[in-house]
Design a protein around this motif. Structure first.
Motif, PDB file in Angstrom:
ATOM      1  N   GLN A   1      -6.860   6.681  -2.958  1.00 21.00           N
ATOM      2  CA  GLN A   1      -6.209   5.890  -1.915  1.00 21.00           C
ATOM      3  C   GLN A   1      -7.031   4.639  -1.652  1.00 21.00           C
ATOM      4  O   GLN A   1      -8.235   4.726  -1.450  1.00 21.00           O
ATOM      5  CB  GLN A   1      -6.111   6.704  -0.624  1.00 21.00           C
ATOM      6  N   LEU A   2      -6.345   3.489  -1.656  1.00 14.34           N
ATOM      7  CA  LEU A   2      -7.033   2.247  -1.302  1.00 14.34           C
ATOM      8  C   LEU A   2      -6.959   2.065   0.202  1.00 14.34           C
ATOM      9  O   LEU A   2      -5.919   2.306   0.810  1.00 14.34           O
ATOM     10  CB  LEU A   2      -6.357   1.058  -1.979  1.00 14.34           C
ATOM     11  N   SER A   3      -8.035   1.666   0.820  1.00 17.48           N
ATOM     12  CA  SER A   3      -7.984   1.365   2.246  1.00 17.48           C
ATOM     13  C   SER A   3      -8.816   0.116   2.497  1.00 17.48           C
ATOM     14  O   SER A   3      -9.728  -0.202   1.740  1.00 17.48           O
ATOM     15  CB  SER A   3      -8.513   2.533   3.067  1.00 17.48           C
ATOM     16  N   PHE A   4      -8.471  -0.582   3.578  1.00 11.58           N
ATOM     17  CA  PHE A   4      -9.181  -1.815   3.894  1.00 11.58           C
ATOM     18  C   PHE A   4     -10.659  -1.536   4.153  1.00 11.58           C
ATOM     19  O   PHE A   4     -11.531  -2.272   3.705  1.00 11.58           O
ATOM     20  CB  PHE A   4      -8.549  -2.492   5.109  1.00 11.58           C
TER      21      PHE A   4
ATOM     22  N   ASP B   1      -6.951  -5.850   8.185  1.00  9.08           N
ATOM     23  CA  ASP B   1      -5.787  -4.967   8.161  1.00  9.08           C
ATOM     24  C   ASP B   1      -4.885  -5.360   9.319  1.00  9.08           C
ATOM     25  O   ASP B   1      -5.172  -5.045  10.469  1.00  9.08           O
ATOM     26  CB  ASP B   1      -6.267  -3.513   8.276  1.00  9.08           C
TER      27      ASP B   1
ATOM     28  N   MET C   1       0.825  -1.208   0.000  1.00  6.18           N
ATOM     29  CA  MET C   1       0.000   0.000   0.000  1.00  6.18           C
ATOM     30  C   MET C   1       0.861   1.262   0.000  1.00  6.18           C
ATOM     31  O   MET C   1       1.899   1.290   0.640  1.00  6.18           O
ATOM     32  CB  MET C   1      -0.867   0.012   1.258  1.00  6.18           C
ATOM     33  N   PRO C   2       0.432   2.316  -0.710  1.00  6.04           N
ATOM     34  CA  PRO C   2       1.208   3.567  -0.702  1.00  6.04           C
ATOM     35  C   PRO C   2       1.177   4.194   0.683  1.00  6.04           C
ATOM     36  O   PRO C   2       0.301   3.869   1.483  1.00  6.04           O
ATOM     37  CB  PRO C   2       0.478   4.440  -1.717  1.00  6.04           C
TER      38      PRO C   2
ATOM     39  N   ARG D   1       0.460   6.483   3.804  1.00  8.90           N
ATOM     40  CA  ARG D   1      -0.781   7.148   4.188  1.00  8.90           C
ATOM     41  C   ARG D   1      -0.618   8.660   4.018  1.00  8.90           C
ATOM     42  O   ARG D   1       0.432   9.198   4.350  1.00  8.90           O
ATOM     43  CB  ARG D   1      -1.045   6.819   5.647  1.00  8.90           C
ATOM     44  N   PRO D   2      -1.633   9.359   3.480  1.00  5.34           N
ATOM     45  CA  PRO D   2      -1.497  10.807   3.334  1.00  5.34           C
ATOM     46  C   PRO D   2      -1.388  11.492   4.695  1.00  5.34           C
ATOM     47  O   PRO D   2      -2.080  11.094   5.630  1.00  5.34           O
ATOM     48  CB  PRO D   2      -2.769  11.227   2.612  1.00  5.34           C
TER      49      PRO D   2
ATOM     50  N   GLU E   1      -3.456  -2.555  11.563  1.00  3.11           N
ATOM     51  CA  GLU E   1      -4.459  -1.953  12.445  1.00  3.11           C
ATOM     52  C   GLU E   1      -4.769  -2.897  13.613  1.00  3.11           C
ATOM     53  O   GLU E   1      -4.863  -2.462  14.767  1.00  3.11           O
ATOM     54  CB  GLU E   1      -5.726  -1.647  11.633  1.00  3.11           C
TER      55      GLU E   1
END
Lengths: 103, 106
Positions: B52-55, B69, A1-2, A4-5, B72
């Motif tokens: 942005q990809l997020s779980f 995740d 994953m890139p 986090r902003p 997390e």
């Protein structure tokens, strides 16, 4: 994953969202407030309405930050990258058509 | 060539605007038209940062997938472990009087 902003990027995204949500209403008020053919009282009230909009609804609060690191200065607009990320990616050959100058 | 009276020129301009359906604004008053004509900038502004990809977003999109995740989970587990050892974050003060700042010795 890139990565986090960071918070500054998140704030900038919030500002962008605010601009999208309020743009049409703001334009309408701007039209009335700047229109010299309308009565002064109406224009004044439109200007008062404009002043009630929040900080993150004005397009000027939006800043193009580096899309990788979130850096706010030294961003090369064409690529949306800060100068260092631009160099890193260019040297890695990830930017088509960009090569290190040599003569 | 004889000079043309200004009033005649003004009439000509007015007629011309009627014929060609352009706006007649001899005193150059500001009409605010530019705020209506200008393109909306918001939509292109939203495209600046890559998606942005997020779980949580993936789990929301695909119901029943329930990806975990791990980072997390680890973070939450660490908090539980710290609390067990009495190293957790202090409780939020309900008023200014119970704040840790107020209890500090001067």
């Amino acid at each position: 994953m890139p990565p986090r902003p960071n918070i500054r990027v998140l704030r900038d995204i919030k500002a962008r969202q605010g601009v999208v949500d309020n743009e049409i209403a703001r334009r309408a008020y701007l039209y009335v407030a700047r229109n010299q053919t309308l009565p002064a009282q109406v224009r004044y009230r439109a200007q008062l309405q404009l002043n009630t909009f929040g900080r993150y609804t004005r397009p000027t609060t939006v800043k193009n930050r580096c899309t990788v690191t979130g850096r706010g200065r030294g961003v090369i607009g064409e690529f949306g990258l800060c100068r260092y990320q631009f160099r890193v990616k260019a040297l890695a050959g990830e930017l088509p058509g960009i090569q290190k100058a040599s003569w | 060539m004889a000079s043309v009276a200004p009033s005649r020129l003004a009439t000509l301009a007015r007629l011309r605007s009627v014929i060609f359906q352009t706006s007649y604004n001899p005193t150059s008053q500001r009409t605010g038209a530019k705020y209506l004509k200008r393109r909306l900038r918001g939509p292109s502004m939203m495209d600046y940062y890559p998606q942005q990809l997020s779980f949580s977003a993936i789990n929301k999109e695909f119901k029943g997938l329930d990806l975990i995740d791990e980072d997390e989970e680890q973070r939450l587990q660490d908090i539980v472990d710290k609390k067990k050892r009495g190293k957790g974050a202090p409780k939020k003060a309900k008023s200014a009087a119970d704040s840790r700042r107020a209890q500090r010795k001067r």
